[in-house]
Design a protein around this motif. Structure first.
Motif, short mmCIF file in Angstrom:
data_model
loop_
_atom_site.label_atom_id
_atom_site.label_comp_id
_atom_site.label_asym_id
_atom_site.label_seq_id
_atom_site.Cartn_x
_atom_site.Cartn_y
_atom_site.Cartn_z
N GLU A 154 77.73 -26.45 -28.54
CA GLU A 154 77.56 -26.62 -29.98
C GLU A 154 78.03 -28.01 -30.38
OE1 GLU A 154 78.67 -24.31 -34.16
OE2 GLU A 154 79.44 -23.57 -32.25
N GLU A 155 77.09 -28.78 -30.95
CA GLU A 155 77.38 -30.16 -31.36
C GLU A 155 77.95 -30.97 -30.20
OE1 GLU A 155 79.92 -29.89 -34.75
OE2 GLU A 155 78.30 -29.23 -36.09
N GLY A 156 77.37 -30.78 -29.02
CA GLY A 156 77.76 -31.56 -27.86
C GLY A 156 79.03 -31.11 -27.18
N ARG A 157 79.64 -30.03 -27.65
CA ARG A 157 80.89 -29.54 -27.07
C ARG A 157 80.67 -28.19 -26.39
NH1 ARG A 157 85.53 -30.76 -31.70
NH2 ARG A 157 85.25 -33.05 -31.76
N ARG A 197 72.38 -22.90 -26.13
CA ARG A 197 72.50 -23.82 -27.26
C ARG A 197 72.75 -23.02 -28.53
NH1 ARG A 197 69.23 -26.66 -30.99
NH2 ARG A 197 67.27 -25.74 -30.29
N ARG A 198 73.87 -23.29 -29.17
CA ARG A 198 74.25 -22.54 -30.37
C ARG A 198 73.53 -23.12 -31.60
NH1 ARG A 198 78.78 -19.74 -31.73
NH2 ARG A 198 78.30 -18.62 -29.82
N THR A 199 72.88 -22.25 -32.33
CA THR A 199 72.27 -22.62 -33.59
C THR A 199 72.55 -21.50 -34.59
OG1 THR A 199 70.22 -23.35 -34.68
CG2 THR A 199 70.04 -21.56 -33.07
#
Length: 436
Positions: free
Chosen positions: A197-200, A81-83
Motif C-alpha cells: 500500500e503506497e509503496g510500503r 495491491r491494496r486499494t
C-alpha cells in the motif's frame, strides 16, 4: 480435469470422514490453463502491472515455469495491491488485488476446495456457492417468517470479518478434510503473502483479503465450522423453541420463537466468535420483534412494526389486499442513497468526456445491473423510484452539456422515445408466502 473434480466431489460426499492426501498435483499446466481462461479480463493488475491479456501472450511458458516452481516448493505469492472502494457514505472497503499468476493458482485451489466442500456445506449457507444466490437467501427468510413459528429475528454483524479471520484456526478447519501438506502450504503462503500500500509492504498475520479469488471459499469454510455446524449440531439442541439460521457469506440472521432464546443465542454467539478471533459489532447487532404477532401488536398500538435489514433489502410486516399477513420489502435506504450518489457522480463525470451514444449505452447497462439485483418480488416500488430518480439526474446533466437551455427537455423526451432507457422490471420472481 472436470472428471477428476467430479471424482473428488463424489468421494467427499460418500466418505464424510475422508481426508484428501493428494491434491497439489492437480495444479498442472493443463488445469491451470483452464483456470486462466476463467479469469475476468480487463481487471486492474496487481503490483507487477501485468494485465490478464499480457500474461496470456506467453501463457504456456509462464505456466510451465510456475508448475516447476510449485513442484520444487519455490512458489511464493506476491503481496496483493491494496486499494479501496466506497462503503456507505463516509467509509471505505479495502480490496486486495493479486498479480495474475497468483490469480491463476487461486482459481485452481478454489475449484479443488469447492469440489471437496460443496457437499459438506449445510443448507443454511447461500453465499458464493454454485447454483445459489442472495435472492435464494431472501426467499428463505420470507419462508421462515411466514411458515415457521418465528417471532424474533436476531440481526448479526461481524466487525471486519474478512480482515480478522484467524489463520491458525482456518488451517485447522482445512485439516479436517485435507492432509496434503503441499496443498495446505500453498494456501498458507497465499494468506501470508502480505499487502503493498503506497509503496510500503505490510505483513498479513490475519484475514483473507477481499478481492482474492480464493477468499470467498475460505471464508465459507471458516464459518461452516465455527458457526453453521456449531449452531445446527449443538446450539439448536439446547432450545425447545424453533430457531433457524440463514447465512450469505458473513451476513446472517437467526430466527427465534422466543425472546429469551434469542438473547441466549446472542450471548453464546459473542463467546463463540471471540474464541475464533472475531467480534460482533454491537451497533449493528440487535434483536427485532418481527412477524405476524409483532404486526398485530403494533396495529393495536397504532404503530408500525420494526423492520429487518438483510442483503440490501429492508423487510417489513404488512397485509395483502385481502388482509393476509405478508413480508414486504424495499431497497435498503442506505443502499438506495449510495446508489443515487454513485449514479450522480458518474453522470457528472461522463457528460462531457464521452460521446452521448456511448455513455447512454453504459447507462442502460447500469440500470439493467440494478434491476438484476434489486428487481425481486415485492420490491417493484423501489426499483420504479430508482428509475425515476435516475431519469431526473440524467436530464439534469444532459441539460448542463448545452449552453442553450431552451428546448432541451423536448430533445431529451425525443431521445427517450427513440432510444428508451430500460424500464423497471422484476427479474427474480418467487411466489409470495402467506401465513397459515
Amino acid at each position: 480435469m472436470e472428471t477428476k473434480l467430479d471424482l473428488i466431489t463424489k468421494r467427499a460426499k460418500q466418505e464424510p470422514g475422508c481426508k484428501f492426501t493428494a491434491l497439489a498435483h492437480h495444479l498442472n499446466e493443463a488445469f491451470l490453463t483452464e483456470c486462466y481462461s476463467q479469469l475476468k479480463k480487463r481487471k486492474v493488475p496487481g503490483i507487477d502491472g501485468i494485465s490478464v491479456e499480457e500474461y496470456g501472450k506467453d501463457l504456456e511458458k509462464r505456466l510451465t515455469e510456475l508448475v516447476t516452481r510449485m513442484k520444487a516448493k519455490q512458489y511464493r505469492p506476491e503481496p496483493v495491491r491494496r486499494t479501496y472502494i466506497p462503503k456507505g457514505k463516509d467509509q471505505l472497503r479495502p480490496l486486495g488485488i493479486p498479480v495474475v499468476e497468483d490469480k491463476v493458482v487461486q482459481m485452481g485451489m478454489k475449484r479443488i476446495l469447492e469440489a471437496i466442500y460443496e457437499g459438506d456445506f449445510l443448507e443454511v449457507s447461500y453465499g458464493f456457492r454454485p447454483g445459489r444466490r442472495s435472492h435464494d437467501a431472501v426467499q428463505a427468510f420470507d419462508r421462515m417468517i411466514m411458515k415457521r413459528p418465528v417471532n424474533y429475528v436476531l440481526e448479526v454483524d461481524i466487525k471486519g470479518y474478512y480482515e480478522h479471520i484467524d489463520h491458525g484456526w482456518l488451517m485447522k478447519c482445512l485439516e479436517q478434510r485435507i492432509k496434503d501438506t503441499s496443498f495446505l502450504r500453498l494456501i498458507g503462503r497465499t494468506l501470508k503473502a502480505g499487502v503493498m500500500e503506497e509503496g510500503r509492504y505490510k505483513e498479513t498475520e490475519e484475514g483473507a483479503p477481499q478481492g482474492g479469488i480464493i477468499s470467498p471459499i475460505l471464508s465459507n469454510i471458516y464459518l461452516h465450522y465455527i458457526l453453521d455446524l456449531w449452531f445446527e449440531k449443538k446450539l439448536k439442541k439446547e432450545f425447545k423453541g424453533y430457531t433457524e439460521l440463514i447465512r450469505y457469506a458473513d451476513d446472517f440472521i437467526i430466527g427465534c420463537q422466543y425472546q429469551w432464546e434469542a438473547e441466549k443465542i446472542l450471548k453464546e454467539l459473542r463467546e463463540r466468535l471471540k474464541k475464533f478471533g472475531l467480534e460482533i459489532s454491537e451497533e449493528k447487532t440487535r434483536i427485532v420483534k418481527f412477524g405476524q404477532t409483532a404486526l398485530e401488536q403494533a396495529e393495536k398500538q397504532g404503530q408500525r412494526a420494526d423492520t429487518v435489514d438483510f442483503l440490501g433489502f429492508t423487510n417489513f410486516c404488512e397485509r395483502s389486499r385481502k388482509g393476509w399477513f405478508i413480508v414486504g420489502r424495499r431497497t435498503n435506504g442506505k443502499k438506495f442513497r449510495a446508489k443515487m450518489r454513485a449514479m450522480n457522480a458518474w453522470l457528472k463525470s461522463v457528460r462531457n468526456e464521452l460521446p452521448l451514444a456511448e455513455w447512454w449505452k453504459i447507462l442502460r447497462w447500469k440500470l439493467n445491473g440494478h434491476y438484476q439485483y434489486y428487481g425481486i418480488t415485492g420490491n417493484r416500488q423501489s426499483v420504479g423510484r430508482y428509475y425515476q430518480e435516475v431519469l431526473m439526474l440524467t436530464y439534469k446533466w444532459w441539460n448542463r452539456r448545452s449552453q442553450q437551455r431552451s428546448g432541451i427537455w423536448e430533445e431529451f423526451k425525443r431521445r427517450l422515445h427513440w432510444n428508451p432507457l430500460p424500464y423497471p422490471r422484476i427479474v427474480h420472481s418467487f411466489r409470495l408466502s402467506f401465513a397459515t
